[in-house]
Design an enzyme around this catalytic site. Structure first.
Site, PDB file in Angstrom:
ATOM      1  N   LYS A 260       9.671 -22.377  -2.632  1.00  0.00           N
ATOM      2  CA  LYS A 260      10.245 -22.694  -1.313  1.00  0.00           C
ATOM      3  C   LYS A 260       9.438 -23.786  -0.604  1.00  0.00           C
ATOM      4  O   LYS A 260       9.991 -24.760  -0.113  1.00  0.00           O
ATOM      5  CB  LYS A 260      10.277 -21.439  -0.419  1.00  0.00           C
ATOM      6  N   THR A 261       8.141 -23.585  -0.563  1.00  0.00           N
ATOM      7  CA  THR A 261       7.307 -24.570   0.121  1.00  0.00           C
ATOM      8  C   THR A 261       7.342 -25.895  -0.640  1.00  0.00           C
ATOM      9  O   THR A 261       7.379 -26.967  -0.046  1.00  0.00           O
ATOM     10  CB  THR A 261       5.863 -24.043   0.232  1.00  0.00           C
TER      11      THR A 261
ATOM     12  N   ASP B 248       8.918 -23.504   7.464  1.00  0.00           N
ATOM     13  CA  ASP B 248       8.494 -22.645   6.354  1.00  0.00           C
ATOM     14  C   ASP B 248       8.291 -21.227   6.900  1.00  0.00           C
ATOM     15  O   ASP B 248       8.045 -21.053   8.093  1.00  0.00           O
ATOM     16  CB  ASP B 248       7.182 -23.178   5.760  1.00  0.00           C
ATOM     17  N   GLU B 249       8.392 -20.230   6.038  1.00  0.00           N
ATOM     18  CA  GLU B 249       8.167 -18.831   6.444  1.00  0.00           C
ATOM     19  C   GLU B 249       9.074 -18.443   7.618  1.00  0.00           C
ATOM     20  O   GLU B 249       8.630 -17.812   8.589  1.00  0.00           O
ATOM     21  CB  GLU B 249       6.701 -18.614   6.843  1.00  0.00           C
TER      22      GLU B 249
ATOM     23  N   GLN C 221       9.036 -10.913   2.664  1.00  0.00           N
ATOM     24  CA  GLN C 221       7.688 -11.278   3.095  1.00  0.00           C
ATOM     25  C   GLN C 221       7.550 -11.319   4.612  1.00  0.00           C
ATOM     26  O   GLN C 221       6.647 -11.956   5.137  1.00  0.00           O
ATOM     27  CB  GLN C 221       7.288 -12.631   2.500  1.00  0.00           C
TER      28      GLN C 221
ATOM     29  N   ARG D  54       0.227 -13.325  -4.480  1.00  0.00           N
ATOM     30  CA  ARG D  54      -0.663 -14.478  -4.299  1.00  0.00           C
ATOM     31  C   ARG D  54      -1.321 -14.839  -5.618  1.00  0.00           C
ATOM     32  O   ARG D  54      -1.870 -15.909  -5.789  1.00  0.00           O
ATOM     33  CB  ARG D  54      -1.781 -14.176  -3.272  1.00  0.00           C
TER      34      ARG D  54
HETATM   35  P1  ATP Z   1       5.662 -18.073  -1.115  1.00  0.00           P
HETATM   36  O1  ATP Z   1       6.871 -17.215  -0.924  1.00  0.00           O
HETATM   37  O2  ATP Z   1       4.507 -17.293  -1.580  1.00  0.00           O
HETATM   38  O3  ATP Z   1       5.392 -18.943   0.054  1.00  0.00           O
HETATM   39  P2  ATP Z   1       6.957 -20.294  -2.371  1.00  0.00           P
HETATM   40  O4  ATP Z   1       8.337 -19.872  -2.681  1.00  0.00           O
HETATM   41  O5  ATP Z   1       6.757 -21.143  -1.190  1.00  0.00           O
HETATM   42  O6  ATP Z   1       6.010 -19.042  -2.353  1.00  0.00           O
HETATM   43  P3  ATP Z   1       5.549 -22.387  -3.749  1.00  0.00           P
HETATM   44  O7  ATP Z   1       4.216 -22.136  -3.170  1.00  0.00           O
HETATM   45  O8  ATP Z   1       6.327 -23.541  -3.274  1.00  0.00           O
HETATM   46  O9  ATP Z   1       6.423 -21.048  -3.664  1.00  0.00           O
HETATM   47  O10 ATP Z   1       5.451 -22.503  -5.315  1.00  0.00           O
HETATM   48  C1  ATP Z   1       4.692 -21.576  -6.076  1.00  0.00           C
HETATM   49  C2  ATP Z   1       3.973 -22.307  -7.203  1.00  0.00           C
HETATM   50  O11 ATP Z   1       4.917 -22.697  -8.202  1.00  0.00           O
HETATM   51  C3  ATP Z   1       3.302 -23.574  -6.759  1.00  0.00           C
HETATM   52  O12 ATP Z   1       2.104 -23.732  -7.475  1.00  0.00           O
HETATM   53  C4  ATP Z   1       4.301 -24.640  -7.127  1.00  0.00           C
HETATM   54  O13 ATP Z   1       3.684 -25.887  -7.295  1.00  0.00           O
HETATM   55  C5  ATP Z   1       4.871 -24.096  -8.415  1.00  0.00           C
HETATM   56  N1  ATP Z   1       6.250 -24.562  -8.675  1.00  0.00           N
HETATM   57  C6  ATP Z   1       7.331 -24.345  -7.916  1.00  0.00           C
HETATM   58  N2  ATP Z   1       8.420 -24.902  -8.456  1.00  0.00           N
HETATM   59  C7  ATP Z   1       8.034 -25.486  -9.612  1.00  0.00           C
HETATM   60  C8  ATP Z   1       8.700 -26.239 -10.644  1.00  0.00           C
HETATM   61  N3  ATP Z   1       9.993 -26.493 -10.597  1.00  0.00           N
HETATM   62  N4  ATP Z   1       7.943 -26.677 -11.654  1.00  0.00           N
HETATM   63  C9  ATP Z   1       6.628 -26.426 -11.725  1.00  0.00           C
HETATM   64  N5  ATP Z   1       5.939 -25.739 -10.797  1.00  0.00           N
HETATM   65  C10 ATP Z   1       6.635 -25.264  -9.750  1.00  0.00           C
HETATM   66 MG    MG Z   2       5.633 -20.839   0.542  1.00  0.00          MG
END
Ligand code: ATP
Ligand code: MG
Length: 726
Positions: free
Chosen positions: A35-36, A220-221, A251, A611
């Protein structure tokens, strides 16, 4: 950087979200699904491909650390400075708006931001001045009440009189608090948000300006936004399609502080032409970690429901360690970190996550004694330490005489013979005439009637502050800070204080001077070209209140990260220790009887587990001393929700590990055969020869009772006792 490289590292769903034409978007997805990443890439896409100017991008996130990371990721992707972008926390952005438009926000230019402990102090004083008994009107409770009203956008004047005496009194206190803050130019955290909302709501031109300026608004969040934050976002994006939010209902962990998970539903109603995108692939964690987290969160009701999968292998099972007590727990964790580092791992890839700030001390001590660099986020942060706050209070007074909280804080620190009586008289005048304490103090002196001693002492204080102000004109920021800590005699005060960590306090004050030296105005998220008229000192002070903790160490230092589960949101680490996973601590005692709160604790557990990228350790202690009390907690119910196949118990002495058994009641757990037998004769290096009387526990907790010939009966921990069988 060409166009494709912004999107070629994304999966199809992520790419769709990044490149979607301007329309309200909601990306709803589980932890680690990107997402981020999507949010960051969408910003890059807009700048790079759509040619949106960087300064018309707004991105809001939850913690300063997350904001910093986001900025860094954008700079890396585009190879540009992310300085013109408005990226920050809700509080940081609100503060920036209020600084720029203090007048329209009906604030003095020199307004000061109070953190929650300042706020509590102000409320305490207010209660005293209203002659309210704190036993009946606990200041903390009033603080919660006031903040909760503000989070809902409710001012004291909005609350209709229901005839209820209790409510009437609370509203009276709330109103008096508002008046006092207005008079002193003080703004608490909840007020930042509420004021920023009112600023936009009540000033058409300001609103129009920002609506036009921000071509894209990113959040975000989103699941943790509260009513006023969401209302603020709606104002900014009113009648436009430019809002992009990402979040995860699983979350949502700030319900206790007014966050409204319902905002996710409201969004879909308020922006009817929105698009929802779901992401299901997790890129962060190994299979074992992910499956275990999925199982835990599945115990909650009313979820929007989603199952994450990963392409990466199962990895190691989660390691479970049952510590003998909290010290053993810390010892174990720090030992594991040591071997991680010995094997070439980075310390900054390691996080110790706990439910409550008070748990950090044990780990800090062990880390310190082993010389392992670490950094604590939150907790008693640098800027919250008493000595630092005293120094800041002097600085604040030089900048704004009417800052009552600061006045009160240092009027008699160090002691200068100003007693409670004088202070009371000052307060009374301040209340009667609705003026600041500073003004009241001058009035008291002029009207006379004080004893010569008290009068002189008060006069000396006022002169000191004025002197500090004149003496610091034209000095560099750090010189100002240095001069103030010296001339205020704070340094001297702590130098004399041998008992109460005086030395450490002196060092901290020196560190404050250092922080001022390193303070880089341009690096502060809220500064831009238009804030130039704000003095550097005011910037520094505001930053101290907002970014407490961020000055502790250089971000690039390789150090172990310690933080609460709440502040770990959005972050990821290769090696994670989830510690103190015990009933009464996690889930917390207050939540166990309340289904809603228990579910929030479970979401917190889900946040914590997810995490971890490669390794997750979960620990609990069989006995724990916390807040000065000894307890014998049971392992957390959340452990029972993790299927045994994803978890293994750590056996310190045995060469093989076995599936976890602690998830069963303790009496039912399998007893591992011990090396020792009752009646056996053993010998101990220090205590000499003895006979085994009892055995208890297992693994690292295995305890043995021995009757030594020379010293009598003793309990020892087997793994540490180094016994020889005779
Ligand atoms: P959270 O809910 O904990 O905030 P999130 O959904 O925001 O998580 P991110 O932090 O954006 O998730 O991504 C998690 C990890 O996966 C990061 O290290 C990110 O770089 C990696 N990632 C996400 N998408 C891809 C992709 N398509 N290819 C490779 N790595 C990815
Ligand atoms: Mg995130």
């Amino acid at each position: 950087m060409d166009v494709t490289s912004i999107i070629d590292s994304l999966n199809d769903a992520q790419r769709a979200a990044v490149t979607a034409p301007s329309q309200p978007m909601l990306v709803l997805a589980g932890a680690g699904s990107g997402k981020t990443r999507v949010l960051v890439h969408r910003i890059a896409w807009q700048i790079q491909v759509l040619g949106v100017p960087a300064h018309s991008i707004l991105a809001v996130t939850f913690t300063n650390k997350a904001a910093k990371e986001m900025r860094g990721r954008i700079e890396e992707l585009l190879n540009i400075s992310a300085q013109p972008l408005w990226i920050g926390t809700f509080h940081g952005i609100a503060h920036r708006l209020l600084r720029r438009h203090a007048k329209q926000a009906k604030l003095p230019e020199t307004f000061q931001v109070m953190d929650s402990s300042d706020q509590l102090r102000v409320i305490k004083r207010l209660l005293a001045s209203l002659n309210l008994d704190e036993a009946k009107w606990p200041a903390k409770q009033m603080l919660w009440y006031i903040n909760a009203q503000k989070d809902e956008g409710v001012r004291a004047r909005h609350i209709a009189d229901s005839g209820d005496m209790l409510q009437r009194q609370m509203v009276t206190i709330y109103r008096a608090y508002e008046e006092l803050c207005d008079r002193s130019g003080l703004v608490d955290f909840a007020e930042l948000l509420l004021r920023a909302h009112e600023l936009l709501r009540d000033n058409e031109d300001v609103l129009a300006f920002y609506q036009q300026r921000f071509r894209q608004v990113h959040v975000d969040e989103f699941q943790d936004t509260n009513t006023i934050q969401y209302a603020w976002l709606r104002l900014l994006t009113q009648g436009k399609d430019n809002i992009f939010v990402v979040g995860d209902d699983d979350q949502s962990i700030y319900g206790w502080r007014g966050a409204k998970i319902e905002n996710i539903y409201s969004f879909q109603k308020h922006y009817p032409n929105h698009q929802v995108i779901k992401l299901e692939q997790n890129y962060r964690s190994t299979g074992n970690i992910l499956k275990a987290a999925n199982k835990v969160i599945a115990n909650n009701d009313g979820r929007m429901g989603k199952e994450l999968w990963t392409e990466s292998g199962d990895g190691e099972p989660i390691a479970l360690y049952a510590a003998f007590n909290e010290q053993d727990e810390a010892h174990f964790v720090v030992e594991r970190i040591r071997s991680w580092v010995n094997d070439g791992g980075m310390r900054s890839d390691v996080a110790i996550l706990y439910r409550s700030n008070a748990q950090s001390r044990q780990f800090e001590e062990k880390l310190m004694t082993t010389g392992t660099p670490y950094r604590v986020y939150g907790g008693l942060r640098f800027f919250e330490r008493a000595e630092i706050k005293n120094a800041l209070a002097y600085l604040r007074l030089t900048s704004n005489r009417h800052d009552d909280a600061s006045f009160e804080r240092v009027i008699n620190t160090p002691t200068r013979g100003i007693g409670a009586k004088t202070l009371d008289e000052i307060r009374n005048i301040a209340r009667d005439r609705a003026v600041s304490l500073w003004t009241a103090a001058i009035a008291l002196l002029t009207q006379g009637g004080m004893s010569a001693r008290a009068g002189n002492a008060l006069d000396a204080f006022l002169i000191l502050i004025k002197q500090l102000d004149t003496d610091t004109v034209g000095l560099e920021l750090f010189e100002k800070v240095q001069l103030v800590v010296e001339k205020s005699q704070l340094i001297e005060l702590y130098k004399k204080d041998k008992a109460d960590k005086g030395e450490e306090k002196v060092e901290n004050l020196e560190e404050l001077v250092n922080a001022a030296r390193l303070f880089d105005k341009a690096s502060v998220q809220m500064v831009d070209e238009n804030d130039a008229n704000l003095s550097e000192l005011d910037m520094f002070l505001a930053n101290a209140a907002l970014e407490a903790g961020d000055m502790q160490g250089d971000d690039f230092d390789d150090c172990v990260q310690l933080m609460t589960l709440h502040s770990a949101k959005g972050l990821e680490f290769k090696l994670v220790f989830l510690v103190g996973v015990e009933e009464g601590l996690f889930p917390s005692q207050q939540s166990v009887d309340d289904v809603g709160r228990l579910e929030e604790e479970r979401r917190l557990c889900y946040v914590g587990m997810t995490r971890a990228m490669q390794h997750l350790y979960i620990t609990y202690a069989e006995s724990r001393r916390l807040y000065g009390r000894e307890s014998y907690p049971r392992p957390s119910r959340f452990l029972r929700e993790i299927p045994a196949e994803h978890m293994q118990e750590v056996r310190l002495r045995a060469s093989v590990s076995r599936p976890a058994t602690v998830v069963k009641p303790r009496s039912g757990s399998i007893q591992m055969p011990s090396r020792y037998k009752l009646g056996q004769r053993v010998s101990h290096v220090k205590f000499g020869e003895g006979v085994v009387l009892q055995l208890e526990g297992e693994g690292a907790q295995e305890r043995i009772q021995i009757n030594f010939k020379q010293v009598g009966i003793k309990w020892l921990i087997v793994s540490m006792a180094q016994l020889d069988v005779l």
